[in-house]
Design a protein around this motif. Structure first.
Motif, PDB file in Angstrom:
ATOM      1  N   GLN A 136      38.397  34.232  38.657  1.00  0.00           N
ATOM      2  CA  GLN A 136      38.140  35.236  37.471  1.00  0.00           C
ATOM      3  C   GLN A 136      37.038  36.347  37.506  1.00  0.00           C
ATOM      4  O   GLN A 136      37.290  37.324  37.207  1.00  0.00           O
ATOM      5  CB  GLN A 136      37.474  34.324  36.220  1.00  0.00           C
ATOM      6  N   LEU A 137      36.108  36.181  38.475  1.00  0.00           N
ATOM      7  CA  LEU A 137      35.021  36.997  38.795  1.00  0.00           C
ATOM      8  C   LEU A 137      35.827  38.162  39.701  1.00  0.00           C
ATOM      9  O   LEU A 137      35.664  39.313  39.903  1.00  0.00           O
ATOM     10  CB  LEU A 137      33.914  36.333  39.662  1.00  0.00           C
ATOM     11  N   GLU A 139      38.885  38.888  39.612  1.00  0.00           N
ATOM     12  CA  GLU A 139      39.653  39.782  38.906  1.00  0.00           C
ATOM     13  C   GLU A 139      39.087  41.177  38.206  1.00  0.00           C
ATOM     14  O   GLU A 139      39.362  42.314  37.874  1.00  0.00           O
ATOM     15  CB  GLU A 139      40.239  39.164  37.607  1.00  0.00           C
ATOM     16  N   ARG A 140      37.548  40.743  38.269  1.00  0.00           N
ATOM     17  CA  ARG A 140      36.422  41.882  37.477  1.00  0.00           C
ATOM     18  C   ARG A 140      36.078  42.917  38.547  1.00  0.00           C
ATOM     19  O   ARG A 140      35.270  43.636  38.629  1.00  0.00           O
ATOM     20  CB  ARG A 140      35.608  41.225  36.937  1.00  0.00           C
ATOM     21  N   LEU A 142      34.173  41.972  41.359  1.00  0.00           N
ATOM     22  CA  LEU A 142      32.729  41.379  41.598  1.00  0.00           C
ATOM     23  C   LEU A 142      32.584  40.705  42.655  1.00  0.00           C
ATOM     24  O   LEU A 142      31.411  40.497  43.368  1.00  0.00           O
ATOM     25  CB  LEU A 142      32.154  40.975  40.203  1.00  0.00           C
ATOM     26  N   ARG A 193      41.200  41.848  45.910  1.00  0.00           N
ATOM     27  CA  ARG A 193      40.319  42.262  44.807  1.00  0.00           C
ATOM     28  C   ARG A 193      38.946  42.636  45.184  1.00  0.00           C
ATOM     29  O   ARG A 193      38.044  42.657  44.250  1.00  0.00           O
ATOM     30  CB  ARG A 193      40.606  41.188  43.635  1.00  0.00           C
TER      31      ARG A 193
END
Length: 373
Positions: A136-137, A139-140, A142, A193
């Motif tokens: 999930q991180l 995807e941002r 980060l 990512r």
């Protein structure tokens, strides 16, 4: 008077404490330390280095080549069994055990490290606890991975361990294939990512960029460096799968080469470096990262390091120990290039895993199980 020559790695954590301690050597002897890049042992065979130096600071996977070339002196020849038992009881995690092979001890755990997580508190207030949360991180934008040098392969191994594998112990192979496929797919997804250019950076470069530029919020697997611990940068446990920690032991040990005839003063100096008081005071005060559990559990040491030791101790205690086989170090470098090619889409994951298995099968004789920690 005897002059002794040692070789360590060129980073404050690797050189400062040893250089500061050298003048303490007694008996009229002198100890001089040379330095080489962190990756230096990959370019100079350990038997060549052992012909030039009395003391070598090395990593446990070097033992395969060191023993195959009779480059080191077992410490059992130089100190009594009671002292070795004391070191065994004092060392943290598998650090000392990783330097034991063929029933003998070949190096002292001067420095303890493993892959841990690092995060900027302002960007990632709460550390992920699972690989799903880490995704999930990513995807941002980060999250970054440690993929340069040998680290792509080491990251693959650690994720595989967290998925339940024990690389190198599978009968006839390196990985349990379905587990390795899952691990490689996860790393490929995360890397796609990551902030641009991070795939080129070693752990020191990643931590520096995280601290100074603010475009990396989280590193799920990076070798811990206490020198980068700061109020804004937190080190902690790694993401798990079903609560299982996956991390690959690093750190360094100090070994005596076969060419050396250590004096009583030099052996006393080695004992002093591993003494609890030294590890709790002198080593941290000179940028070192201790190998003795008493330092990792010392409240004052931990507070000065902004919680680095308490945050990562459980990961170190559970760290996976790499194979210690002749030819392993060049294999690790080649394996990382193969993994990077698969992660970047330059080749299929299946062909990459096939080649890893083929290359691993060509390594030297596997140690007997009783030699493994």
């Amino acid at each position: 008077m005897t002059d002794f020559l040692g070789l360590t790695w060129d980073h404050p954590r690797g050189r400062n404490a040893l250089a500061a301690a050298a003048p303490r050597l007694g008996g009229g002897d002198r100890l001089h330390w040379h330095v080489q890049p962190l990756e230096g042992f990959e370019s100079a065979p350990i038997d060549e280095l052992a012909r030039s130096y009395d003391l070598l600071v090395l990593d446990h996977p070097h033992l395969g080549d060191a023993l195959a070339t009779a480059s080191l002196r077992p410490l059992d020849e130089l100190v009594d069994a009671e002292q070795i038992r004391a070191w065994e009881q004092a060392a943290i995690g598998p650090t000392l055990a990783s330097y034991r092979m063929a029933g003998q001890l070949w190096a002292l755990p001067l420095d303890a490290a493993t892959q841990v997580s690092a995060r900027r508190r302002d960007l990632v207030p709460d550390a992920p606890t699972t690989w799903g949360e880490a995704e999930q991180l990513a995807e941002r934008g980060l999250l970054a991975l440690s993929l340069a040098g040998p680290h792509a392969f080491l990251s693959l191994c650690s994720v595989a361990v967290s998925f339940g594998d024990n690389p190198g112990s599978t009968p006839g192979g390196l990985f349990h294939r379905p587990t390795a496929q899952r691990a490689l797919a996860l790393l490929t997804h995360l890397a796609a990512r990551a902030p641009e250019g991070t795939e080129l950076l070693n752990p020191i470069g990643l931590l520096g960029r995280m601290r100074d530029h603010g475009d990396i919020g989280y590193l799920p697997l990076v070798y811990g460096y206490v020198t980068y611990s700061a109020p804004e940068l937190a080190f902690g446990t790694v993401p798990t799968e079903n609560g299982r920690i996956g991390s690959t032991l690093g750190g360094t040990g100090i070994a005596v080469t076969r060419r050396s005839e250590p004096s009583p003063a030099l052996l006393d100096h080695l004992r002093w470096l591993l003494r609890e008081q030294t590890q709790r005071t002198f080593i941290p005060a000179h940028d070192g990262q201790p190998g003795i559990r008493a330092a990792w559990t010392d409240l004052d040491v931990d507070t000065a390091a902004h919680g680095f030791y308490s945050g990562t101790r459980a990961v170190l205690e559970a760290a996976w120990v790499r194979p210690r086989l002749p030819g392993y170090i060049p294999f690790q470098s080649a394996a990382s290039a193969i993994v990077r090619a698969a992660i970047s889409g330059g080749r299929s994951g299946a062909s990459a895993l096939d080649e890893l298995e083929e290359r691993f099968a060509q390594l030297g004789t596997h140690p007997s199980r009783e030699d493994l920690p």
